[in-house]
Each structure stands twice: as structure tokens, then as C-alpha cells.
Design a protein around this motif. Structure first.
Motif, short mmCIF file in Angstrom:
data_model
loop_
_atom_site.label_atom_id
_atom_site.label_comp_id
_atom_site.label_asym_id
_atom_site.label_seq_id
_atom_site.Cartn_x
_atom_site.Cartn_y
_atom_site.Cartn_z
N ASN A 194 0.26 -5.14 5.45
CA ASN A 194 -0.48 -3.89 5.35
C ASN A 194 -1.85 -3.99 6.00
OD1 ASN A 194 0.91 -3.13 2.09
ND2 ASN A 194 1.55 -2.40 4.09
N ASP A 197 -1.09 -3.36 9.46
CA ASP A 197 -0.80 -1.94 9.65
C ASP A 197 -2.09 -1.15 9.83
OD1 ASP A 197 1.95 -2.30 9.35
OD2 ASP A 197 1.91 -1.91 7.19
N TYR A 198 -3.09 -1.44 8.98
CA TYR A 198 -4.35 -0.71 9.07
C TYR A 198 -5.13 -1.07 10.34
CZ TYR A 198 -3.95 1.21 4.34
OH TYR A 198 -3.56 1.92 3.23
N GLY A 217 -3.85 -2.92 -1.80
CA GLY A 217 -2.50 -2.54 -2.19
C GLY A 217 -2.52 -1.54 -3.33
N ARG A 286 -5.81 6.01 3.42
CA ARG A 286 -4.39 6.27 3.19
C ARG A 286 -3.94 7.59 3.80
NH1 ARG A 286 -3.41 4.21 -3.11
NH2 ARG A 286 -4.29 2.11 -2.81
N VAL A 291 0.52 4.29 5.54
CA VAL A 291 1.42 3.13 5.66
C VAL A 291 2.15 2.97 4.33
CG1 VAL A 291 -0.13 1.98 7.29
CG2 VAL A 291 -0.26 1.41 4.86
N HIS A 292 3.27 2.30 4.38
CA HIS A 292 3.99 1.98 3.14
C HIS A 292 3.36 0.73 2.53
CE1 HIS A 292 7.13 1.31 0.21
NE2 HIS A 292 7.31 0.09 0.70
N LEU A 293 2.67 0.92 1.42
CA LEU A 293 1.96 -0.19 0.78
C LEU A 293 2.92 -1.01 -0.08
CD1 LEU A 293 -1.37 1.54 -0.32
CD2 LEU A 293 -1.05 -0.08 1.56
N THR A 299 5.06 -8.38 -2.42
CA THR A 299 4.34 -9.23 -1.47
C THR A 299 4.59 -10.70 -1.78
OG1 THR A 299 2.61 -7.55 -1.24
CG2 THR A 299 2.06 -9.80 -0.56
#
Length: 509
Positions: A194, A197-198, A217, A286, A291-293, A299
Motif C-alpha cells: 500500500n 500504491d500511494y 492501513g 484515500r 487503493v485497496h488497503l 499483511t
């Protein structure tokens, strides 16, 4: 999609985050210029020869090198963090590197900088020195002409991350823990996927420019909660955790150093970062970058799966380590910088380099050192107690090595399959030490395996150290050579025996 017109500068390309971000950018058809002190560490990655990748040699503390690396770029990812708590030098290093980034942005008119910093309220009275330094870097970067996007993260969890390795070893090894009170402090961990992703998403969303975002998260947990969650996912029993008020972050770091592969110099800022609440205060990111957290349980499960499958892309120690000392430079006299001490031993086998190489490349970690493993473990324990990495760090992969990898208390300096492996000691020694494996075909079905050790002592202590260990070298190295021969199942033609020492390093560095 076509490649971006201007390359994207990625600093910290050999680090844990940078080493995972670069292949993502390349997969997105971006041109990338990665800056690293040791370019070879990038060239040996699976994506190191990508047509859209440029590699720029440069130290973040060298302003001219930074400026050269930024030439022609449009955007920069600033992923440089000094995590060394020793002697308080990290803040100066962080400050200098950030100022160099600003100078490079001014010189070449960079349009954007995307920075990964740390969570924690800047005005909190108990904010750690390391988090203060992260916030100072934000302020310095904003002084330049480039528009800065700041991403603030707390604990980053993923296979190979320092936070995850600390969590894993503490939980695996200690069914009962006496802990500092900060294990009850709330934090908001985030998966490394993630984070990437960011980082990648901010590049594609212009509205993120000039903004500061908290990233985390979906879970707000205490470290105690995360330990118990890891224990369940790892199939372990519930851990008994007893918080006490007397364990400072410094003491906690020393304990972590003894129990886990994470050295005290890195464990201390990690512990200090958990001593105050580190949770997201706003969630604007967000909406801008959806994104899919992954939750914390997912994790941890994914990280454990990656470790079991031996698919760890980058590790916390990838970006660290020493560069080869100057006295190893090809062409220097063997007394350059001081008297280099050394020795060599050889064995000749019936076979070829391709048969011997896999065994040499697999040395260390769970595979051991093939001979006198109890002494290697004892040396590792002594090194750990002295503040060194010891053997617990292991290796990234059980059979594959690449330049820059940590290998127990060594660092891989050169790999030339199937002929050569060169290791630089990171253990605590009064001098610089190198260990080299050289495999040479002698024709007619014969192959020579040579082990070469070299040592540049620091003062009298270093000289005494070398000569105190010298009587064991022949026994140890020739024993290792015999063990390699046994593992390869190749007949021994000659040796093991003492061999002439080439000088200096046979110009192979």
C-alpha cells in the motif's frame, strides 16, 4: 502508454522501499534514473538491465553527484532516511542530504518531489529525534522550487522490512516478554504494497502536489495487539506480555539487538517511533488515490507466505553496508593505505566451475559455513554481543546472491558466476577484512577452488587480532574446502593446501 518524456529520479534506489518502487515505475512505462552509492547493487537486480532504467552513481551527501543525477529529470522520489542512531549523526546526514536535494531541484528546475516521511505530531513533546528529523526534512524540501508531496507513514510491514523482522523474531523466540509500556501505545501500520500504491498513485494524481498526507492501513492497534496477531498467523501460542515502566527505548533497542537480526542502531528509532501515538489524523489520500488497503492480519499472512516461498524482493539491510575499502582498488600497491595481510588456500577437483559454484554461492545463512559451524556460531554470538550483526541476519535467499546482499556478518561486494564471490566483513573487527572464493578451470576436467582472506589492520590491536587467528586459518579454510568437495561429490585431485597470494586482489574488483 508511452515512456515519460523526462526520467523520474529515484533516490534511495537500493533501499527497502526504493528497490520495490523502481520495478513498479518501470512496469508503468516510466523512464527511471536511480541514484545509488553502489550502482552494481542495482545492475544485479532482475530489472537492472531494463531499457527504461538509467543508473547514476552518487552519494546523497555529495552535492555535485546529486546535481549530476538530477539533470534532465522532472520528478524525484526522495526515499533517503538515515536510521543510524549512533552518535547522533543521523540528523546531520538527513539535513545535508535534503539540502542537496533542494540544490539539485534548483539547478535543474525539478517540478515535483515525492517524499516518504514518518507519522507523529510535529509538536508532540515526546516526539523522537528521528521523527523530528523526518519533519525537518519535509521543511527543507519545501524551501526549494519543486512542489513537494509528503507522505507520512508509521510502521511499514512486509517481508524483509525492519519493523516486520523485529516483530517476527521477537514473537517467534519469546513466549514471555517483559516489554516497555509503549507496547500499549496505538499505531497504524501499513503494508509495504500500500505504501508503493500511494507513492505511485501520487505521481499520477496532480491534486496531490504540494500536499501532506497521512498514510496507514485500516487498523489502529497497539504493538501488543500486533504481536498476538502475528503469533496466531504463525501458528504460535498466545504470548505473555508484561509491560514495565523501566525499559527505555535505548534499553529496548539493546534487547532487540540481542534477540533479533535488527541492530540496536536501527531498533532504537523504531522503538522511539512507537513510544507516542502514530495514527492517521486525516484520510484525504484515500479519496485522491483510492487503493485497496490490506488489514494487518492480511499483511502479516502475506509477508509470512513470501518468506516461506523464498520470494523476498528487498530486505531492510539492502541499502546499508559499507562500500569496498579504498585499499582494494585495482592497481594500488599492496601496502597502499597500510600493510595488507592475507593468506590463500586451494583445492583441485575433478569437475568444472559450473558444478562447484552452486555450493559456494549457497554458503551461510541456514546452509551454514560447511565446516566448524559451532565456531562460526560462537563468533557470531561474540559479534552480536559486541554490537555487530552476528549470524542472525542470515541471507535474503538460500541459494541466490547479488551484490549488496547481507550474508550473516558479511556484505556481498562482487559476484561473478561461476568464478568469483567476494565478501566484505561487517562484523566487529579492528580492521577491514575480505573473504574471496575464486573458481578457476584448469582444463582437462580439473577445477581449482581457492579461498583468499585479506585484512587491513587498524593499529596494533588489528595486527595482534590477525596473528592471533592465523594458526586457525589453515585448519578452518582447508576444512571448508574439503566440505565443499564433499557437497559437490567431485573427486579431489590435489590439496587442500596453502596457495600463493596474488596481489592486489588480482585486479578483479
Amino acid at each position: 502508454m508511452t515512456a515519460t518524456a523526462k526520467p523520474i529520479l529515484v533516490t534511495g534506489g537500493t533501499g527497502y522501499v526504493g528497490g520495490r518502487l523502481i520495478p513498479r515505475l518501470l512496469a508503468g512505462d516510466h523512464r527511471v534514473r536511480a541514484m545509488a552509492r553502489s550502482p552494481e547493487r542495482l545492475r544485479c537486480r532482475p530489472w537492472g538491465g531494463h531499457e527504461n532504467l538509467e543508473i547514476a552513481a552518487g552519494d546523497a551527501l555529495d552535492r555535485n553527484a546529486f546535481i549530476r543525477a538530477a539533470k534532465g529529470c522532472g520528478t524525484a522520489y526522495y526515499l533517503i532516511h538515515s536510521m543510524n542512531a549512533h552518535k547522533g549523526r543521523f540528523a546531520d546526514a538527513d539535513r545535508t542530504a535534503a539540502e542537496n536535494m533542494v540544490a539539485a531541484a534548483q539547478q535543474h528546475q525539478l517540478s515535483r518531489i515525492i517524499y516518504l516521511g514518518g507519522l507523529g505530531e510535529p509538536d508532540h513533546e515526546a516526539l523522537s529525534h528521528h521523527l523530528q528529523s523526518r519533519h525537518e526534512v519535509e521543511r527543507i524540501l519545501q524551501l526549494g522550487p519543486a512542489t513537494v508531496t509528503n507522505l507520512r507513514a508509521a510502521m511499514i510491514l512486509g517481508s524483509g522490512s525492519a519493523s516486520f523482522e523485529m516483530l517476527r523474531y521477537l514473537t517467534d523466540r519469546l513466549p514471555v516478554m517483559i516489554t516497555p509500556r509503549w507496547v500499549q501505545t496505538p499505531c497504524q501500520p501499513i503494508a509495504i504494497g500500500n505504501v508503493l500504491d500511494y507513492l505511485e498513485g501520487c505521481l499520477a494524481v496532480p491534486e496531490t502536489a504540494g500536499q501532506t498526507f497521512d498514510i496507514g492501513g485500516p487498523d489502529v492497534l497497539s504493538y501488543r495487539d500486533i504481536i498476538q496477531m502475528y503469533a496466531r498467523e504463525a501458528g504460535l501460542g498466545r504470548r505473555l506480555i508484561i509491560p514495565v515502566p523501566v525499559l527505555t527505548p535505548w534499553l529496548s533497542a539493546k534487547w532487540v539487538h540481542l534477540v533479533t537480526p535488527v541492530p540496536a542502531a536501527i531498533a532504537q528509532p523504531l522503538a522511539e517511533g512507537l513510544s507516542i501515538p502514530v495514527v492517521c489524523r486525516d484520510h484525504r489520500i484515500r479519496d485522491l488515490v483510492p487503493v485497496h488497503l490490506m488489514d494487518t492480519r492480511q499483511t502479516i499472512r502475506k509477508a509470512l507466505d513470501r518468506i516461506r516461498q523464498e520470494q523476498v524482493d528487498t530486505c531492510w539491510f539492502d541499502g546499508g553496508g559499507s562500500l569496498p575499502p579504498e585499499w582494494t582498488t585495482c592497481g594500488d600497491a599492496n601496502y597502499a593505505g597500510g600493510t595488507v595481510l592475507g593468506g590463500a588456500h586451494r583445492i583441485v577437483l575433478a569437475g568444472d566451475p559450473e558444478t562447484v559454484w552452486p555450493t559456494v554461492q549457497a554458503v551461510g545463512g541456514k546452509n551454514g559455513w560447511y565446516f566448524a559451524d559451532s565456531l562460526w556460531r560462537l563468533r557470531g554470538l561474540m559479534d552480536r554481543l559486541a554490537g555487530g550483526p552476528g549470524l542472525r541476519r542470515g541471507r535474503r535467499h538460500p541459494t541466490d546472491l547479488r551484490v549488496g546482499d547481507g550474508l550473516d556478518f558479511w556484505r556481498v561486494v562482487a559476484v561473478d558466476a561461476p568464478h568469483r564471490l567476494l565478501l566484505l566483513a561487517e562484523m566487529k573487527t579492528p580492521g577491514d577484512a575480505l573473504l574471496e572464493f575464486v573458481i578457476t578451470s584448469q582444463g582437462q576436467g580439473r577445477v581449482e577452488l581457492k579461498m583468499v582472506s585479506r585484512f587491513l589492520p587498524r593499529g596494533l590491536a588489528g595486527i595482534l587480532y590477525w596473528y592471533a587467528l592465523l594458526p586457525t586459518h589453515r585448519w578452518l579454510f582447508e576444512g571448508m574446502l574439503r566440505a565443499v568437495a564433499e557437497k559437490t561429490a567431485l573427486p579431489v585431485i590435489d590439496g587442500p593446501e596453502k596457495a600463493p597470494l596474488a596481489s592486489p586482489l588480482e585486479c578483479r574488483l
